[in-house]
Motif scaffolding. Sequence first.
Motif, PDB file in Angstrom:
ATOM      1  N   THR A   1      50.691 131.023  21.287  1.00 55.15           N
ATOM      2  CA  THR A   1      51.770 130.461  22.088  1.00 55.15           C
ATOM      3  C   THR A   1      51.713 128.953  21.854  1.00 55.15           C
ATOM      4  OG1 THR A   1      52.806 130.443  24.288  1.00 55.15           O
ATOM      5  CG2 THR A   1      50.419 130.151  24.210  1.00 55.15           C
ATOM      6  N   ALA A   2      52.519 128.190  22.547  1.00 55.43           N
ATOM      7  CA  ALA A   2      52.479 126.738  22.397  1.00 55.43           C
ATOM      8  C   ALA A   2      51.389 126.171  23.295  1.00 55.43           C
ATOM      9  CB  ALA A   2      53.831 126.135  22.756  1.00 55.43           C
ATOM     10  N   TYR A   3      50.321 125.669  22.680  1.00 62.10           N
ATOM     11  CA  TYR A   3      49.242 125.005  23.411  1.00 62.10           C
ATOM     12  C   TYR A   3      49.354 123.497  23.204  1.00 62.10           C
ATOM     13  CZ  TYR A   3      47.120 129.675  23.521  1.00 62.10           C
ATOM     14  OH  TYR A   3      46.888 131.013  23.719  1.00 62.10           O
ATOM     15  N   GLY A   4      48.596 122.751  23.998  1.00 65.12           N
ATOM     16  CA  GLY A   4      48.570 121.313  23.821  1.00 65.12           C
ATOM     17  C   GLY A   4      47.851 120.876  22.569  1.00 65.12           C
ATOM     18  N   GLY A   5      47.019 121.756  22.029  1.00 65.48           N
ATOM     19  CA  GLY A   5      46.304 121.443  20.802  1.00 65.48           C
ATOM     20  C   GLY A   5      45.048 122.282  20.688  1.00 65.48           C
ATOM     21  N   ALA A   6      44.347 122.120  19.573  1.00 64.24           N
ATOM     22  CA  ALA A   6      43.093 122.834  19.358  1.00 64.24           C
ATOM     23  C   ALA A   6      42.242 122.073  18.360  1.00 64.24           C
ATOM     24  CB  ALA A   6      43.342 124.264  18.867  1.00 64.24           C
ATOM     25  N   GLY A   7      40.936 122.192  18.538  1.00 61.61           N
ATOM     26  CA  GLY A   7      39.983 121.636  17.590  1.00 61.61           C
ATOM     27  C   GLY A   7      39.005 122.713  17.158  1.00 61.61           C
ATOM     28  N   ILE A   8      38.980 123.006  15.875  1.00 61.33           N
ATOM     29  CA  ILE A   8      38.086 124.020  15.316  1.00 61.33           C
ATOM     30  C   ILE A   8      37.068 123.285  14.461  1.00 61.33           C
ATOM     31  CG2 ILE A   8      37.934 126.052  13.823  1.00 61.33           C
ATOM     32  CD1 ILE A   8      40.868 126.637  14.652  1.00 61.33           C
ATOM     33  N   LEU A   9      35.861 123.146  14.978  1.00 64.05           N
ATOM     34  CA  LEU A   9      34.826 122.357  14.332  1.00 64.05           C
ATOM     35  C   LEU A   9      33.774 123.277  13.742  1.00 64.05           C
ATOM     36  CD1 LEU A   9      34.355 119.659  17.134  1.00 64.05           C
ATOM     37  CD2 LEU A   9      36.103 119.766  15.342  1.00 64.05           C
TER      38      LEU A   9
ATOM     39  N   LEU B   1      52.626 130.060  17.261  1.00 63.25           N
ATOM     40  CA  LEU B   1      51.906 128.944  17.858  1.00 63.25           C
ATOM     41  C   LEU B   1      52.825 127.742  18.096  1.00 63.25           C
ATOM     42  CD1 LEU B   1      48.524 129.276  15.961  1.00 63.25           C
ATOM     43  CD2 LEU B   1      48.812 129.355  18.442  1.00 63.25           C
ATOM     44  N   ALA B   2      54.039 127.834  17.620  1.00 63.81           N
ATOM     45  CA  ALA B   2      55.122 126.918  18.008  1.00 63.81           C
ATOM     46  C   ALA B   2      54.766 125.449  17.849  1.00 63.81           C
ATOM     47  CB  ALA B   2      55.544 127.207  19.450  1.00 63.81           C
ATOM     48  N   GLY B   3      54.192 125.117  16.704  1.00 58.65           N
ATOM     49  CA  GLY B   3      53.913 123.713  16.427  1.00 58.65           C
ATOM     50  C   GLY B   3      52.663 123.158  17.079  1.00 58.65           C
ATOM     51  N   THR B   4      51.836 124.017  17.659  1.00 60.83           N
ATOM     52  CA  THR B   4      50.583 123.559  18.269  1.00 60.83           C
ATOM     53  C   THR B   4      49.773 122.742  17.269  1.00 60.83           C
ATOM     54  OG1 THR B   4      50.427 125.477  19.751  1.00 60.83           O
ATOM     55  CG2 THR B   4      48.375 124.297  19.266  1.00 60.83           C
TER      56      THR B   4
ATOM     57  N   SER C   1      45.339 129.072   6.680  1.00 59.12           N
ATOM     58  CA  SER C   1      46.541 129.781   6.208  1.00 59.12           C
ATOM     59  C   SER C   1      47.133 130.655   7.308  1.00 59.12           C
ATOM     60  CB  SER C   1      46.207 130.634   4.981  1.00 59.12           C
ATOM     61  OG  SER C   1      45.874 129.818   3.878  1.00 59.12           O
ATOM     62  N   VAL C   2      46.276 131.369   8.037  1.00 58.81           N
ATOM     63  CA  VAL C   2      46.755 132.229   9.116  1.00 58.81           C
ATOM     64  C   VAL C   2      47.393 131.393  10.224  1.00 58.81           C
ATOM     65  CG1 VAL C   2      46.006 133.744  11.003  1.00 58.81           C
ATOM     66  CG2 VAL C   2      45.204 134.160   8.667  1.00 58.81           C
ATOM     67  N   LEU C   3      46.724 130.320  10.619  1.00 62.20           N
ATOM     68  CA  LEU C   3      47.251 129.492  11.708  1.00 62.20           C
ATOM     69  C   LEU C   3      48.574 128.840  11.321  1.00 62.20           C
ATOM     70  CD1 LEU C   3      43.956 127.839  12.998  1.00 62.20           C
ATOM     71  CD2 LEU C   3      45.173 129.808  13.947  1.00 62.20           C
ATOM     72  N   GLU C   4      48.671 128.393  10.074  1.00 62.40           N
ATOM     73  CA  GLU C   4      49.938 127.810   9.628  1.00 62.40           C
ATOM     74  C   GLU C   4      51.039 128.857   9.581  1.00 62.40           C
ATOM     75  OE1 GLU C   4      48.625 123.950   6.971  1.00 62.40           O
ATOM     76  OE2 GLU C   4      48.831 125.885   5.951  1.00 62.40           O
ATOM     77  N   ALA C   5      50.702 130.074   9.169  1.00 56.22           N
ATOM     78  CA  ALA C   5      51.697 131.144   9.146  1.00 56.22           C
ATOM     79  C   ALA C   5      52.187 131.480  10.554  1.00 56.22           C
ATOM     80  CB  ALA C   5      51.110 132.392   8.483  1.00 56.22           C
ATOM     81  N   LEU C   6      51.329 131.236  11.552  1.00 52.47           N
ATOM     82  CA  LEU C   6      51.712 131.460  12.942  1.00 52.47           C
ATOM     83  C   LEU C   6      52.448 130.272  13.542  1.00 52.47           C
ATOM     84  CD1 LEU C   6      48.447 133.191  14.240  1.00 52.47           C
ATOM     85  CD2 LEU C   6      50.663 134.287  13.850  1.00 52.47           C
ATOM     86  N   GLY C   7      52.631 129.222  12.746  1.00 50.38           N
ATOM     87  CA  GLY C   7      53.429 128.090  13.196  1.00 50.38           C
ATOM     88  C   GLY C   7      52.644 126.907  13.722  1.00 50.38           C
ATOM     89  N   ALA C   8      51.312 126.881  13.491  1.00 51.97           N
ATOM     90  CA  ALA C   8      50.527 125.729  13.929  1.00 51.97           C
ATOM     91  C   ALA C   8      50.740 124.555  12.978  1.00 51.97           C
ATOM     92  CB  ALA C   8      49.048 126.086  13.978  1.00 51.97           C
ATOM     93  N   ASP C   9      50.597 123.355  13.509  1.00 55.56           N
ATOM     94  CA  ASP C   9      50.635 122.129  12.717  1.00 55.56           C
ATOM     95  C   ASP C   9      49.183 121.714  12.464  1.00 55.56           C
ATOM     96  OD1 ASP C   9      51.106 119.699  11.526  1.00 55.56           O
ATOM     97  OD2 ASP C   9      51.885 118.722  13.313  1.00 55.56           O
ATOM     98  N   VAL C  10      48.645 122.127  11.316  1.00 58.27           N
ATOM     99  CA  VAL C  10      47.205 122.005  11.058  1.00 58.27           C
ATOM    100  C   VAL C  10      46.877 120.722  10.305  1.00 58.27           C
ATOM    101  CG1 VAL C  10      45.192 123.069   9.959  1.00 58.27           C
ATOM    102  CG2 VAL C  10      46.949 124.518  11.020  1.00 58.27           C
ATOM    103  N   THR C  11      45.859 120.038  10.802  1.00 54.81           N
ATOM    104  CA  THR C  11      45.259 118.914  10.085  1.00 54.81           C
ATOM    105  C   THR C  11      43.883 119.354   9.599  1.00 54.81           C
ATOM    106  OG1 THR C  11      46.397 117.252  11.432  1.00 54.81           O
ATOM    107  CG2 THR C  11      44.425 116.542  10.253  1.00 54.81           C
TER     108      THR C  11
END
Length: 212
Positions: free
Chosen positions: A122-130, A148-151, A174-184
Amino acid sequence: MDDPHAEKPLKQRGPELRVADGAVVFVHGRGATADSILGLYDEIGTDGVAGLAPQAANNTWYPAPFMQPRERNEPGITSGLAAIDRAIERATDAGIDREAIALVGFSQGACLTSDYLARHPTAYGGAGILSGGLIGAEVAADAYTGELAGTPVFVGCSDTDPYIPLSRVHETISVLEALGADVTEAIYEHRPHGVYEEELGALAELTAALSA
């Protein structure tokens, strides 16, 4: 036990949720604690943003390495995902929108956070995967659906991490981007398994945006 982490505490740092502008849910690694991962909050916390951290039973979310078949790590995985869900629910019950809630995990906690994002998009405020990635022997992109609507998601890892293959980091992105996340993506050369200064800066920016 079907839900081994159910009775463990949810620790909190910062302002009371009822007056907070946003919240960050921190998920600790194997052998660590909710209190130890909240040390990240002390380094990146922003006025108006609360920190929450669920505690795993015996300080471990699941027993085997994260790229083992998923069934080998149950019921720990499912119970860990439920612990994250309860932390988010604590914040939303206090009036904080999901779009003002971020998820941050390190190591085993990053793997669990990845899995939560992919399975509860869903649309979250953000995420950090370390230093983490999606859980399971294989990643089947078509197993994850939703938006993920641009999360904004920050993914950081060493290219020589002894526990997290770089290939799994890229599969996760790749999965997160396919779900619509804005990944750095930030891949660091020849670093040990840990949290780096550059990552703290990225998390500080993400956290500040929750109360903007």
